[in-house]
Enzyme design. Structure first.
Site, PDB file in Angstrom:
ATOM      1  N   HIS A 173      -0.231   1.272 -13.063  1.00 38.48           N
ATOM      2  CA  HIS A 173       0.495   0.118 -13.593  1.00 38.48           C
ATOM      3  C   HIS A 173       1.971   0.512 -13.769  1.00 38.48           C
ATOM      4  CE1 HIS A 173       0.897  -3.702 -15.675  1.00 38.48           C
ATOM      5  NE2 HIS A 173       1.725  -3.067 -16.488  1.00 38.48           N
TER       6      HIS A 173
ATOM      7  N   GLY B  57       0.789  -1.239   0.000  1.00 38.79           N
ATOM      8  CA  GLY B  57       0.000   0.000   0.000  1.00 38.79           C
ATOM      9  C   GLY B  57       0.813   1.276   0.000  1.00 38.79           C
ATOM     10  N   SER B  58       2.014   1.253  -0.584  1.00 41.62           N
ATOM     11  CA  SER B  58       2.785   2.503  -0.611  1.00 41.62           C
ATOM     12  C   SER B  58       2.121   3.536  -1.534  1.00 41.62           C
ATOM     13  CB  SER B  58       4.243   2.262  -1.005  1.00 41.62           C
ATOM     14  OG  SER B  58       4.343   1.858  -2.342  1.00 41.62           O
ATOM     15  N   ASN B  59       1.434   3.073  -2.570  1.00 44.56           N
ATOM     16  CA  ASN B  59       0.689   4.016  -3.424  1.00 44.56           C
ATOM     17  C   ASN B  59      -0.502   4.599  -2.667  1.00 44.56           C
ATOM     18  OD1 ASN B  59       1.811   4.293  -6.190  1.00 44.56           O
ATOM     19  ND2 ASN B  59       1.737   2.062  -6.114  1.00 44.56           N
TER      20      ASN B  59
ATOM     21  N   ASN C  82      -6.438   2.892 -12.291  1.00 44.28           N
ATOM     22  CA  ASN C  82      -5.434   1.914 -11.853  1.00 44.28           C
ATOM     23  C   ASN C  82      -4.040   2.474 -12.110  1.00 44.28           C
ATOM     24  OD1 ASN C  82      -4.347  -0.704 -11.115  1.00 44.28           O
ATOM     25  ND2 ASN C  82      -3.980  -1.068 -13.288  1.00 44.28           N
TER      26      ASN C  82
ATOM     27  N   ILE D 227     -11.051  -6.591 -12.155  1.00 47.54           N
ATOM     28  CA  ILE D 227     -12.348  -5.988 -11.825  1.00 47.54           C
ATOM     29  C   ILE D 227     -13.421  -6.554 -12.755  1.00 47.54           C
ATOM     30  CG2 ILE D 227     -13.577  -3.753 -11.855  1.00 47.54           C
ATOM     31  CD1 ILE D 227     -11.627  -4.054  -9.525  1.00 47.54           C
TER      32      ILE D 227
END
Ligand code: GRF
Length: 194
Positions: free
Chosen positions: A107, A14-16, A105, A91
């Site tokens: 990527h 979860g660094s983003n 998203n 999804i």
């Protein structure tokens, strides 16, 4: 348009997600993260959410009513925008239809290069190095019914050096590009509207 109610879907560290939480906290963004959903019970992204007092949810992707549950939670928080931040499940078309052009998203490649099924995590960076590319980067795009095929919102490049290992490249793309363009993309949507 300004502040959005953001629901984040994540499967890992979860660094983003953290870059968005920080940008909300320091007022770079006007939006708010209203819920965080993960398909991994012990994913660190859930801890990050708790530290910021954001409601967090684990939903088992093997459950029959996985999609239904996800839609129920997102609906109950009145989410405007869904951000996939290291979310490793595809999804469903139902969800895309329910949130058209409202799911984005991040990527870790310069799409359309190294996108689609099988290109995730370290595999992306291994492929870039194997191909001998001198440039890589990351892309923020809308989610449609394909895999990594939706319209591009933002893209930024980074150099690939001869001595790079896939891990070194992964780290550079994450820190120098992903954490920045994800926040910039949300800001763009705040300003331009969904
Ligand atoms: C990132 O490289 C993202 O692009 C990819 O998965 C990774 C997640 O990293 N989809 P983190 O969980 O945000 O640290």
């Amino acid at each position: 348009m300004s502040g959005l109610r953001i629901g984040v879907l994540a499967s890992g560290s979860g660094s983003n997600l953290q870059s968005i939480l920080d940008a909300v906290e320091n007022n770079t963004l006007e939006s708010e993260v209203v819920c965080i959903l993960s398909n991994k019970e012990d994913a660190y992204c859930l801890e990050r959410g708790k530290k910021h007092n954001v409601p967090t949810y684990f939903i088992n992707h093997k459950a029959d009513n996985y999609d239904e549950k996800m839609l129920e939670i997102l609906g109950s928080h009145d989410v405007d925008l869904i951000v996939l931040a290291g979310y490793l499940k595809i999804i469903s078309p139902e969800m895309v239809k329910r949130y058209p052009k409202k799911i984005i998203n991040i990527h870790p490649s310069l799409l359309p290069k190294y996108g689609g099924k099988g290109y995730y995590g370290i595999r992306v960076h291994e492929a870039v190095i194997e191909a001998g590319d001198t440039e890589s980067g990351a892309t923020v795009h809308y989610v449609d019914c394909g895999v990594d095929t939706g319209d591009i919102i933002l893209q930024q490049t980074v150099s690939v050096y001869e001595e790079d290992t896939p891990q070194m490249l992964q780290q550079r793309v994450l820190e120098e590009v992903e954490h920045k363009i994800l926040v910039q993309a949300v800001r763009k949507l705040e300003v331009e509207g969904l």
